[in-house]
Design a protein around this motif. Structure first.
Motif, PDB file in Angstrom:
ATOM      1  N   VAL A 236      -5.486  -6.832   8.487  1.00  0.00           N
ATOM      2  CA  VAL A 236      -4.211  -7.521   8.270  1.00  0.00           C
ATOM      3  C   VAL A 236      -3.189  -6.499   7.772  1.00  0.00           C
ATOM      4  O   VAL A 236      -3.399  -5.846   6.750  1.00  0.00           O
ATOM      5  CB  VAL A 236      -4.364  -8.660   7.244  1.00  0.00           C
ATOM      6  CG1 VAL A 236      -3.011  -9.310   6.965  1.00  0.00           C
ATOM      7  CG2 VAL A 236      -5.358  -9.697   7.753  1.00  0.00           C
ATOM      8  N   GLU A 237      -2.110  -6.371   8.499  1.00  0.00           N
ATOM      9  CA  GLU A 237      -1.105  -5.357   8.152  1.00  0.00           C
ATOM     10  C   GLU A 237      -0.421  -5.709   6.836  1.00  0.00           C
ATOM     11  O   GLU A 237      -0.038  -6.858   6.607  1.00  0.00           O
ATOM     12  CB  GLU A 237      -0.069  -5.254   9.271  1.00  0.00           C
ATOM     13  CG  GLU A 237       0.899  -4.106   9.093  1.00  0.00           C
ATOM     14  CD  GLU A 237       1.781  -3.896  10.312  1.00  0.00           C
ATOM     15  OE1 GLU A 237       2.734  -3.106  10.212  1.00  0.00           O
ATOM     16  OE2 GLU A 237       1.509  -4.512  11.357  1.00  0.00           O
ATOM     17  N   ASP A 238      -0.267  -4.703   5.977  1.00  0.00           N
ATOM     18  CA  ASP A 238       0.393  -4.905   4.687  1.00  0.00           C
ATOM     19  C   ASP A 238       0.999  -3.565   4.268  1.00  0.00           C
ATOM     20  O   ASP A 238       0.365  -2.765   3.578  1.00  0.00           O
ATOM     21  CB  ASP A 238      -0.609  -5.403   3.640  1.00  0.00           C
ATOM     22  CG  ASP A 238       0.078  -5.910   2.373  1.00  0.00           C
ATOM     23  OD1 ASP A 238       1.165  -5.415   2.047  1.00  0.00           O
ATOM     24  OD2 ASP A 238      -0.479  -6.811   1.718  1.00  0.00           O
ATOM     25  N   LEU A 241       1.273  -2.822   0.405  1.00  0.00           N
ATOM     26  CA  LEU A 241      -0.009  -2.480  -0.211  1.00  0.00           C
ATOM     27  C   LEU A 241      -0.447  -1.082   0.206  1.00  0.00           C
ATOM     28  O   LEU A 241      -0.985  -0.324  -0.612  1.00  0.00           O
ATOM     29  CB  LEU A 241      -1.064  -3.510   0.184  1.00  0.00           C
ATOM     30  CG  LEU A 241      -2.468  -3.298  -0.383  1.00  0.00           C
ATOM     31  CD1 LEU A 241      -2.446  -3.305  -1.910  1.00  0.00           C
ATOM     32  CD2 LEU A 241      -3.430  -4.358   0.147  1.00  0.00           C
ATOM     33  N   GLU A 269      -4.345 -17.265   3.207  1.00  0.00           N
ATOM     34  CA  GLU A 269      -3.291 -16.741   2.336  1.00  0.00           C
ATOM     35  C   GLU A 269      -3.781 -16.596   0.894  1.00  0.00           C
ATOM     36  O   GLU A 269      -3.359 -15.678   0.176  1.00  0.00           O
ATOM     37  CB  GLU A 269      -2.068 -17.663   2.368  1.00  0.00           C
ATOM     38  CG  GLU A 269      -1.383 -17.744   3.712  1.00  0.00           C
ATOM     39  CD  GLU A 269      -1.931 -18.836   4.604  1.00  0.00           C
ATOM     40  OE1 GLU A 269      -1.283 -19.159   5.615  1.00  0.00           O
ATOM     41  OE2 GLU A 269      -3.023 -19.380   4.278  1.00  0.00           O
ATOM     42  N   GLN A 272      -6.056 -13.469   0.827  1.00  0.00           N
ATOM     43  CA  GLN A 272      -5.254 -12.259   0.962  1.00  0.00           C
ATOM     44  C   GLN A 272      -4.452 -11.978  -0.300  1.00  0.00           C
ATOM     45  O   GLN A 272      -4.404 -10.840  -0.784  1.00  0.00           O
ATOM     46  CB  GLN A 272      -4.308 -12.399   2.161  1.00  0.00           C
ATOM     47  CG  GLN A 272      -3.546 -11.117   2.484  1.00  0.00           C
ATOM     48  CD  GLN A 272      -2.678 -11.271   3.722  1.00  0.00           C
ATOM     49  OE1 GLN A 272      -2.760 -12.265   4.430  1.00  0.00           O
ATOM     50  NE2 GLN A 272      -1.847 -10.277   3.978  1.00  0.00           N
ATOM     51  N   THR A 273      -3.844 -13.009  -0.863  1.00  0.00           N
ATOM     52  CA  THR A 273      -3.026 -12.815  -2.063  1.00  0.00           C
ATOM     53  C   THR A 273      -3.880 -12.412  -3.254  1.00  0.00           C
ATOM     54  O   THR A 273      -3.531 -11.495  -4.006  1.00  0.00           O
ATOM     55  CB  THR A 273      -2.250 -14.100  -2.388  1.00  0.00           C
ATOM     56  OG1 THR A 273      -1.434 -14.450  -1.272  1.00  0.00           O
ATOM     57  CG2 THR A 273      -1.374 -13.915  -3.616  1.00  0.00           C
ATOM     58  N   ARG A 276      -5.093  -8.814  -2.757  1.00  0.00           N
ATOM     59  CA  ARG A 276      -4.006  -7.836  -2.840  1.00  0.00           C
ATOM     60  C   ARG A 276      -3.499  -7.687  -4.264  1.00  0.00           C
ATOM     61  O   ARG A 276      -3.325  -6.569  -4.761  1.00  0.00           O
ATOM     62  CB  ARG A 276      -2.852  -8.266  -1.925  1.00  0.00           C
ATOM     63  CG  ARG A 276      -1.676  -7.277  -1.947  1.00  0.00           C
ATOM     64  CD  ARG A 276      -0.516  -7.745  -1.092  1.00  0.00           C
ATOM     65  NE  ARG A 276       0.056  -8.977  -1.614  1.00  0.00           N
ATOM     66  CZ  ARG A 276       0.170 -10.104  -0.927  1.00  0.00           C
ATOM     67  NH1 ARG A 276      -0.270 -10.170   0.315  1.00  0.00           N
ATOM     68  NH2 ARG A 276       0.714 -11.179  -1.474  1.00  0.00           N
ATOM     69  N   LYS A 280      -6.138  -4.879  -5.125  1.00  0.00           N
ATOM     70  CA  LYS A 280      -5.532  -3.911  -4.198  1.00  0.00           C
ATOM     71  C   LYS A 280      -6.414  -3.722  -2.972  1.00  0.00           C
ATOM     72  O   LYS A 280      -6.569  -2.609  -2.461  1.00  0.00           O
ATOM     73  CB  LYS A 280      -5.263  -2.558  -4.889  1.00  0.00           C
ATOM     74  CG  LYS A 280      -4.525  -2.649  -6.204  1.00  0.00           C
ATOM     75  CD  LYS A 280      -3.212  -3.391  -6.070  1.00  0.00           C
ATOM     76  CE  LYS A 280      -2.522  -3.556  -7.432  1.00  0.00           C
ATOM     77  NZ  LYS A 280      -1.338  -4.447  -7.340  1.00  0.00           N
ATOM     78  N   PHE A 282      -7.312  -4.604   1.057  1.00  0.00           N
ATOM     79  CA  PHE A 282      -6.767  -5.062   2.326  1.00  0.00           C
ATOM     80  C   PHE A 282      -7.659  -6.181   2.870  1.00  0.00           C
ATOM     81  O   PHE A 282      -8.872  -6.168   2.665  1.00  0.00           O
ATOM     82  CB  PHE A 282      -6.707  -3.921   3.342  1.00  0.00           C
ATOM     83  CG  PHE A 282      -5.741  -2.830   2.983  1.00  0.00           C
ATOM     84  CD1 PHE A 282      -4.424  -2.886   3.410  1.00  0.00           C
ATOM     85  CD2 PHE A 282      -6.150  -1.740   2.221  1.00  0.00           C
ATOM     86  CE1 PHE A 282      -3.528  -1.876   3.079  1.00  0.00           C
ATOM     87  CE2 PHE A 282      -5.269  -0.735   1.886  1.00  0.00           C
ATOM     88  CZ  PHE A 282      -3.950  -0.801   2.313  1.00  0.00           C
ATOM     89  N   SER A 283      -7.040  -7.111   3.582  1.00  0.00           N
ATOM     90  CA  SER A 283      -7.799  -8.215   4.179  1.00  0.00           C
ATOM     91  C   SER A 283      -8.178  -7.878   5.617  1.00  0.00           C
ATOM     92  O   SER A 283      -7.399  -7.265   6.353  1.00  0.00           O
ATOM     93  CB  SER A 283      -6.968  -9.503   4.160  1.00  0.00           C
ATOM     94  OG  SER A 283      -6.692  -9.893   2.833  1.00  0.00           O
TER      95      SER A 283
END
Length: 750
Positions: A236-238, A241, A269, A272-273, A276, A280, A282-283
């Motif tokens: 999942v793009e972030d 992060l 969500e 992921q939240t 993150r 820290k 990534f999903s």
């Protein structure tokens, strides 16, 4: 030419501060060196968790010698003036030169400054930069006076050229500059010396330090995407992060771990939240189901067990975090499945603003407004809009949103679905906050558009009602963002509505609420007033009509001077005008980014219906396109010439030349051609304007360019024959009226 290398080595620098700190080091050092006379060919700055680095190449070996000549006071000037000049020049009386000038003998000072060695200047500038570095937060340690973001441990400062490297002599609070640095804290402890930037970067890499933040980010992203792809999953793009994590490690090692099956049922969500914000991580999602199934973590070292111990520890901590999230989710679901009544009732006790009441009161206002707006949003049902607005903010009382405020709206959609609401109503909870910025997606679903617009209009009218408007750069309630949201919702969905009607409507309710509510008489009158506004859209006229109606009724309510409705009603028009002006200002900024000039927008704002943003922008775009043509640009000059001549004549004669011109008084072919051209233009413009075909109207107006040019070349408007003069001035009036029926061209610049 020398190369300069600076490294400021410290305890860990917070990731969020690193990029700005590297930029500040580069700017402050280069500005200081250039000001002192040392120019350079190139500069680059880097940051890792433990160091700020700057390298300059092509640096001058010394600053150039300077010779400055200053003119001073006259020789016979008072002693105080001469002494002040000497102090400023740093010279003694016998070092001044006397020169004759047209104003008499005058003192001149010739100041010669020899060049200074680069090392001396670098030391001076670097000490000033370090002692005055603009950290957002800094600390002192030990007994020294130096402040730094974390304890500064060493300074590397080297000047190197073909002859070798030289340490710049510098000492700050007991820290003496040298030529050595450290590698990775665990994988390569101990110091080593370097001879220049190339040697420095090479040895750091061998000591397990990637100097470039961009390189660390690229390494993390490449390894993480490859790992996910290898497992048949998708990272999942972030970007935020990724930037943060690259600032937490000097030697990134990417590891992928599993999420316990007990937590895979949580909304994506939430997973992921939680990962993150707290870990820290990534999903990693399953592209077929969209479910988050694994996580990526980035370690700061290589290990003999290839990260197994690190992963085990991370998974243990993650399970504890997700257990909390699962607890919140399950508790919230019980409330949602019961209809969310507890949440809705609790919002009555949650303050939105101390002057604007509770969230519950705000939701009631938004619901009513959403119902009114639904009639102007194609496909929106008023009853559904009211219900969607009523539950849109229910999740603000949920445990999950209390823990993760950034999930407001997202969780509201899940809870509305579990409460049995339709998908369209549930989507409103998620979408009504949008758009949050100029690049954010704009809702297009009819119910979401109606509620999102009501939400933003209530915010704007509320803060206008209590005089909490943006001032300068300060906008604590994000009212500029709300205004832009209104603009984008209206334009992107091609809505046709009169904004001032809804602004008046909402401002009146806000003012009544601020004054403690309305009496039964006021409520009766308010209902009639809102109906008048709905029917006619003009607040002032509607208010007067309601007042007259009740005064005419012998048994009607008392709406005398003490009536709250009339007292606050008198305030609304000025507030409404000010708020609409604010929205129009934001519209100018929005359209300017699309290439439409502010004067073009002003020309359209002066026309009727400017509170209909879709109509306004349609007119502005057509005018902008017309002005981009040669005919359009020249027509403006012809119009301004006609308007100026007419205005001057009317002021001089004290009359208005608005009587119809008669072609029988025309003396030249070019004059008669203007009569014909105006007839053709008017015949085309009137139906085009009625049909809101502004492009056709502008095209017809631009066709006047050629006959107007010929007219002004051939004809003297202020003719000696007064009958001819009056007729020509009346002709100019007709030109002005036809052009002004399309847009107020007097506001066009140039």
């Amino acid at each position: 030419m020398p190369e300069l290398l600076i490294e400021l080595f410290s305890e860990e620098i917070p990731a969020r501060m690193q990029k700005r700190a590297a930029e500040d080091l580069k700017k402050r050092m280069t500005d200081g060196l250039v000001e002192a006379g040392l120019t350079y060919a190139g500069a680059a700055a880097f940051a890792t968790p433990r160091r700020l680095v700057l390298t300059l190449d092509g640096l001058l070996g010394q600053s150039p010698a300077l010779r400055e000549e200053r003119k001073g006071p006259r020789v016979d000037a008072p002693a105080q003036a001469i002494e002040g000049f000497l102090r400023g020049a740093g010279l003694s009386r016998d070092q001044l030169e006397e020169r004759d000038t047209p104003k008499g003998a005058v003192f001149f000072a010739v100041i010669e400054k020899p060049g200074r060695a680069a090392g001396e200047i670098v030391a001076e500038v670097l000490e000033d930069v370090i002692r005055n570095f603009p950290w957002p937060k800094s600390m002192r340690w030990g007994s020294g006076s130096l402040r730094w973001v974390r304890p500064l441990q060493s300074i590397l400062c080297l000047l190197s050229d073909e002859a070798g490297a030289t340490v710049v002599p510098l000492e700050i609070d007991g820290i003496v500059a040298g030529d050595s640095t450290e590698g990775h804290r665990f994988m390569a402890p101990g110091r080593f010396s370097v001879s220049g930037f190339e040697d420095y970067a090479s040895k750091l890499k061998r000591a397990f330090v990637q100097l470039s933040g961009e390189d660390r980010s690229a390494h993390i992203w490449a390894d993480a995407t490859n790992m996910a792809f290898g497992a048949g999953l998708e990272l999942v793009e972030d970007a935020g992060l990724l930037a943060e994590v690259s600032g937490l490690v000097e030697w990134p090692v990417v590891l992928m771990g599993d999420i316990d099956h007990a937590f895979l049922g949580l909304p994506a969500e939430v997973l992921q939240t939680s990962m993150r914000e707290h870990q820290k991580f990534f999903s990693v999602k399953n592209p077929r189901t969209g479910r988050i199934e694994k996580f990526i973590t980035v370690a700061n070292r290589e290990t003999t067990d290839h990260g197994a111990t690190i992963l085990a520890g991370n998974q243990k901590v993650l399970s504890a975090r997700l257990s909390d999230a699962k607890f919140f989710w399950e508790n919230d679901l019980r409330v949602a499945q019961a209809g969310m009544k507890d949440w809705l009732q609790s919002l009555d006790n949650v303050t939105f603003h101390n002057k604007l009441g509770s969230q519950g009161e705000r939701i009631a206002r938004i619901s009513a407004l959403a119902g009114e707006l639904a009639d102007f949003v194609p496909g929106a049902d008023a009853v559904q809009a009211v219900e969607a607005a009523r539950i849109a903010k229910a999740d603000l009382s949920s445990e999950m949103v209390y823990e993760f405020p950034e999930l407001q709206g997202v969780m509201g959609r899940y809870y509305a679905e579990r409460a049995g609401y339709s998908q369209d109503v549930a989507d409103v909870a998620r979408d009504h906050y949008a758009p949050l910025g100029p690049s954010d997606d704009v809702p297009t679903a009819p119910l979401s558009v109606a509620v999102a617009l009501a939400d933003k209009l209530d915010t704007l009218t509320g803060f206008w009602a209590i005089d909490e408007k943006p001032t300068g750069s300060k906008d604590p309630y994000a009212l500029r963002r709300a205004a832009l949201g209104v603009i984008r919702l209206v334009l992107d969905n091609d809505l046709r509505l009169s904004l001032d009607r809804f602004v008046d409507f909402q401002l009146l309710k806000q003012k009544i609420q601020l004054n403690g509510g309305a009496s039964a008489e006021d409520l009766q009158a308010l209902g009639d007033l809102l109906k008048e506004i709905a029917d006619h859209g003009v607040f002032g006229a509607a208010l007067q009509a309601v007042k007259a109606r009740f005064q005419a009724q012998a048994d009607g309510p008392d709406l005398g001077e003490g009536s709250l409705l009339l007292r606050v009603g008198d305030m609304v028009p000025d507030l409404s005008t000010d708020l609409l002006s604010f929205i129009h200002d934001r519209l100018k900024v929005y359209l300017r980014d699309q290439g439409i000039r502010h004067d073009v927008i002003d020309a359209c704002l002066a026309m009727p219906g400017s509170d209909d943003l879709t109509l306004l922008v349609k007119r502005a775009r057509a005018l902008s396109q017309t002005l981009a043509t040669e005919d359009g640009e020249n027509l403006i000059q012809g119009f301004k010439r006609a308007n100026n001549i007419l205005t001057q004549a009317e002021e001089a004669d004290g009359v208005e030349y608005s009587f119809g011109p008669d072609v029988k008084f025309a003396e030249t072919d070019s004059e008669r051609a203007v009569f014909s051209a105006l007839d053709v233009a008017e015949a085309a413009i009137k139906p085009a304007m009625a049909a809101e075909d502004f492009a056709a109207a502008m095209h017809a107006m631009a066709a006047l360019r050629a006959p107007l040019d010929a007219f002004f070349d051939d004809v003297k408007v202020n003719a000696d024959n007064q009958a001819v003069r009056r007729n020509r001035l009346n002709l100019l009036h007709r030109i002005r009226e036809i052009c002004l029926s399309v847009a107020d061209l007097t506001r066009i610049e140039g």
